[in-house]
Scaffold this active site. Structure first.
Site, PDB file in Angstrom:
ATOM      1  CD  GLU A 168      -1.805  -2.318   1.374  1.00 14.46           C
ATOM      2  OE1 GLU A 168      -0.797  -2.693   1.692  1.00 14.46           O
ATOM      3  OE2 GLU A 168      -2.738  -3.287   0.922  1.00 14.46           O
ATOM      4  CG  HIS A 175     -11.674  -6.691   6.403  1.00 10.61           C
ATOM      5  ND1 HIS A 175     -10.877  -7.277   7.316  1.00 10.61           N
ATOM      6  CD2 HIS A 175     -10.920  -6.839   5.168  1.00 10.61           C
ATOM      7  CE1 HIS A 175      -9.869  -7.859   6.679  1.00 10.61           C
ATOM      8  NE2 HIS A 175      -9.797  -7.547   5.468  1.00 10.61           N
TER       9      HIS A 175
HETATM   10  C1  LIG Z   1      -2.429  -4.661   4.061  1.00 13.77           C
HETATM   11  C2  LIG Z   1      -3.509  -5.452   3.665  1.00 13.77           C
HETATM   12  N1  LIG Z   1      -3.620  -5.403   2.105  1.00 13.77           N
HETATM   13  C3  LIG Z   1      -4.744  -6.033   1.429  1.00 13.77           C
HETATM   14  C4  LIG Z   1      -5.422  -6.951   2.216  1.00 13.77           C
HETATM   15  C5  LIG Z   1      -6.473  -7.644   1.399  1.00 13.77           C
HETATM   16  N2  LIG Z   1      -6.315  -9.079   1.372  1.00 13.77           N
HETATM   17  C6  LIG Z   1      -6.493  -9.877   2.359  1.00 13.77           C
HETATM   18  S1  LIG Z   1      -5.563 -11.455   2.323  1.00 13.77           S
HETATM   19  C7  LIG Z   1      -4.959 -11.022   0.707  1.00 13.77           C
HETATM   20  C8  LIG Z   1      -3.976 -12.304   0.222  1.00 13.77           C
HETATM   21  C9  LIG Z   1      -2.859 -12.240   0.658  1.00 13.77           C
HETATM   22  O1  LIG Z   1      -2.150 -13.126   0.336  1.00 13.77           O
HETATM   23  P1  LIG Z   1      -1.009 -14.050   1.049  1.00 13.77           P
HETATM   24  O2  LIG Z   1      -0.365 -13.281   2.013  1.00 13.77           O
HETATM   25  O3  LIG Z   1      -0.256 -15.023   0.049  1.00 13.77           O
HETATM   26  O4  LIG Z   1      -1.864 -15.069   2.084  1.00 13.77           O
HETATM   27  P2  LIG Z   1      -3.002 -16.237   1.398  1.00 13.77           P
HETATM   28  O5  LIG Z   1      -4.193 -15.564   1.497  1.00 13.77           O
HETATM   29  O6  LIG Z   1      -2.339 -16.660   0.067  1.00 13.77           O
HETATM   30  O7  LIG Z   1      -2.931 -17.380   2.638  1.00 13.77           O
HETATM   31  C10 LIG Z   1      -5.211  -9.640   0.259  1.00 13.77           C
HETATM   32  C11 LIG Z   1      -4.646  -8.974  -0.694  1.00 13.77           C
HETATM   33  C12 LIG Z   1      -5.473  -6.956   3.409  1.00 13.77           C
HETATM   34  N3  LIG Z   1      -6.107  -7.643   4.401  1.00 13.77           N
HETATM   35  N4  LIG Z   1      -4.288  -6.193   3.999  1.00 13.77           N
END
Ligand SMILES: Cc1ncc(C[n+]2csc(CCOP(=O)(O)OP(=O)(O)O)c2C)c(N)n1
Ligand SMILES: [Mg+2]
Lengths: 331, 317
Positions: free
Chosen positions: A67, A136
């Protein structure tokens, strides 16, 4: 209440935003999008669906989860001739890039003596309604009205969402454009032909004579419901939808208060230090003499948003509390 | 492998799988509301890693945190109730799926913010060192967190201060819809640790024994005061990112190929081949787990919602 000069169509808030992005990207190739999951996924709430196919990867950029860099890079691109529309998926994540917004985006033009401009739009969404819990569901708009140098826009209807987003993209100032997660599926009429809505113009969404109800974003819908109910009891409510918090349209507010002499402010954010605190003081400074009753606020509870559906409902205004507050100002 | 230990590991993995399948079902019926990021497919990582910890060691978790919570000793009825927002939930219904935490079990919590718990893990490492308790910390996070500033800031801090933290990246190839390939500049994720002089390793995250072996090594390393480590576990999430995910960014063939490496089936096979467990015993275990999940679901569904007063409780001490 609005009189359309052209034919209209009914679309959702989501489609309205999508059309605004599409039209502005088509109109000006300097406009590009940069954010998480906006490409093939189409955005967490589907707002950018189809844009990758139309404009390609250079102008619809999926980013890593970064971000601070999204905002910082958006600023750099804006200062050097592009018109980025970036997105922070949930306003709750904005703390991660708050330094970039507060110290860089909002201040840079002023600090540099007007030598640069920042045509950057930061789209995001906020609010409760999906029982997603404290990370959220926040309404953080008041953080940003406290930062001189950035405008804050919060549309409640498809018509406003489209017109205000198009204007925001053409504006040469940084703009935080806050959508609401529970509005994406709501429907409304928009003109077939192109239109823009100037920033800083509140709109009277319902005419009335007994009480002025000032609100914005999703709370407009609750306020309209409350007004319908109050009408059955012979109470006439005028509803002002602020549409943008910065610039704030104090004139429209005062004009209404001159007529009704009573005010209720309805907001979803936490009451303490919230938008209503600022709007209320503007009224005190500019329209105190017209008031026949103390200003009332119906606002969110001063707590992190709880997950439990029952507590989430309690934490934000509802129709009943709005009705009650209106009646209290009439006592 | 001892029979008792094998049963423990297999049972935990089955609990997570069935728990997640149940949550998916409840989401579909709108009994569970809001989002839930399901851990199915990744069971070997949480169970393998946490199985080598002592009960008083710490973990921090992620938005995909049900598996970590179960592996760290969370009680199924309380976890299920939390996800339904009930008063009997482990966080009294205030946190929900994204915020499962059980401090009494050393689970410092799931997190709705990607990268949001890396600092907490690092701080727990400082605390352990200052209190001289010899505990260790496992910081779980996804591949998506690798591009957050706090990942870099935390690893640097931990390296400088030799903190007893294992930074464990669950690389399931995607962060929501964006693949590691599209998001991250290095292909070999372990190289991220080079910049901080932190030892790093990658491991097959579908193989619980491989995970255990690697984590054991780095847990011992941390306990001996040698500092942090970085472990990349390669794994896969079976469900979409969340319920609304149509999974347009990956192919059904890819999904199938990972399911062929299913961690529960893989481990079961090994146990049968090694004469540790018989097929009937495994079937029986699965049935028992199902009963427990059903009981937890019943408990959660019949539990009361929080009282209105709860809205203002627990804000300050
Ligand atoms: C700072 C932030 N940016 C975006 C999000 C939205 N978001 C939630 S989970 C996710 C993907 C996360 O991917 P990863 O860290 O690889 O974990 P996975 O879901 O694959 O277990 C996103 C973009 C968030 N929760 N927090
Ligand atoms: Mg991932």
């Amino acid at each position: 209440m609005r009189i359309y000069m052209s034919k209209t169509k009914e679309i959702t808030y989501r489609q309205a935003l999508n059309e605004a992005l599409f039209e502005e990207m088509k109109r000006d190739e300097k406009v590009f999008l940069m954010a998480e999951d906006i490409g093939p996924y189409g955005g967490a709430y589907g707002v950018t669906l189809g844009l990758l196919e139309k404009f390609g990867e250079e102008r619809v950029r999926d980013t890593a989860i970064s971000e601070a860099a999204i905002i910082g890079a958006g600023l750099g691109a804006a200062m050097t001739g592009m018109r980025p529309v970036v997105e922070i998926m949930y306003i709750d994540f904005i703390g991660i890039c708050m330094g970039q917004i507060n110290n860089q985006v909002a201040k840079i033009r002023y600090m540099f003596g007007g030598k640069t401009k920042v045509p950057l739009v930061i789209r995001t969404e906020g609010g409760t309604g999906r029982t997603l819990g404290a990370h959220h569901s926040q309404s953080l708009e008041s953080w940003f009205i406290h930062i001189p140098g950035i405008k804050v826009v919060m549309p409640a209807t498809p018509y406003d969402a489209k017109g205000l987003l198009k204007t925001s993209i053409r504006d040469d100032n940084p703009i935080l454009f806050i959508e609401h997660k529970m509005l994406y599926n709501t429907k409304g009429e928009v003109p077939e032909e192109e239109y823009l809505i100037p920033l800083g113009q509140a709109e009277v969404k319902r005419k009335g004579s007994d009480v002025t109800l000032i609100t914005y974003s999703r709370m407009l819908l609750y306020s309209l419901e409350a007004a319908d109910e109050l009408e059955k009891e012979g109470i006439s409510v005028e509803i002002i939808d602020l549409r943008s918090l910065i610039p704030l349209d104090v004139k429209t507010i005062i004009a209404s208060i001159k007529k009704t002499n009573r005010v209720v402010i309805v907001e979803e954010d936490c009451k303490t230090g919230g938008v209503g605190a600022e709007v209320g003081m503007q009224i005190m400074e500019n329209a105190f003499d017209y008031l026949d009753a103390p200003i009332k606020r119906v606002a969110g509870a001063d707590v992190p948003m709880p997950k439990s559906p029952i507590l989430e409902k309690l934490a934000i205004p509802d129709k009943e509390r709005i009705v009650k507050a209106v009646k209290e100002t009439l006592k | 492998m001892e029979k008792e230990e094998a049963i423990f590991l297999l049972k935990k993995m089955m609990q997570i799988r069935q728990f997640e399948d149940k949550i998916s079902e409840l989401l579909g019926k709108n009994i569970a509301q809001g989002g839930s990021h399901l851990y199915a497919g990744e069971e070997a990582v949480a169970v393998g890693a946490i199985s080598v910890l002592n009960p008083d060691d710490y973990i921090t978790s992620t938005h995909r945190g049900h598996g970590h919570a179960i592996a760290k000793g969370g009680k199924l009825p309380e976890l299920m109730a939390e996800i339904l927002g009930k008063a009997t939930g482990v966080c009294k219904g205030k946190g929900g799926s994204l915020h499962l935490a059980d401090l009494s079990q050393g689970n410092l919590g799931a997190n709705g913010i990607v990268g949001g718990s890396l600092g907490i893990a690092t701080g727990a490492g400082i605390s352990v060192k200052m209190r001289k308790t010899k505990q260790v910390v496992i910081s779980f996070f996804g591949d998506g967190a690798l591009n957050q500033g706090i990942f870099h800031e935390s690893l640097n801090m931990a390296a400088k201060w030799h903190l007893p933290v294992i930074y464990l990246c669950e690389n399931n190839l995607y962060a929501m819809s964006v693949s590691v390939k599209r998001a991250t500049a290095v292909e070999d994720l372990t190289r991220r640790a080079l910049a901080y002089d932190i030892p790093a390793e990658k491991v097959d995250g579908m193989d619980i024994l491989a995970v255990r072996k690697a984590v054991k090594k780095w847990v011992d390393f941390a306990r001996e005061g040698k500092g942090p480590s970085f472990l990349v576990c390669n794994t896969y999430r079976y469900y979409g990112h969340s319920r609304s995910d149509a999974r347009v960014y990956r192919t059904r063939e890819e999904e199938k190929s990972w399911r062929e490496k299913d961690p529960i089936i893989l481990f079961s096979k090994k146990l049968i081949e090694g004469n540790v467990l018989k097929e009937e015993e495994i079937k029986d275990l699965e049935k028992k787990v199902r009963e427990k999940i059903e009981a937890a679901t019943k408990f959660a569904m019949e539990s009361p919602l929080p009282e209105p007063e709860a809205l203002y409780e627990d804000l300050y001490v």
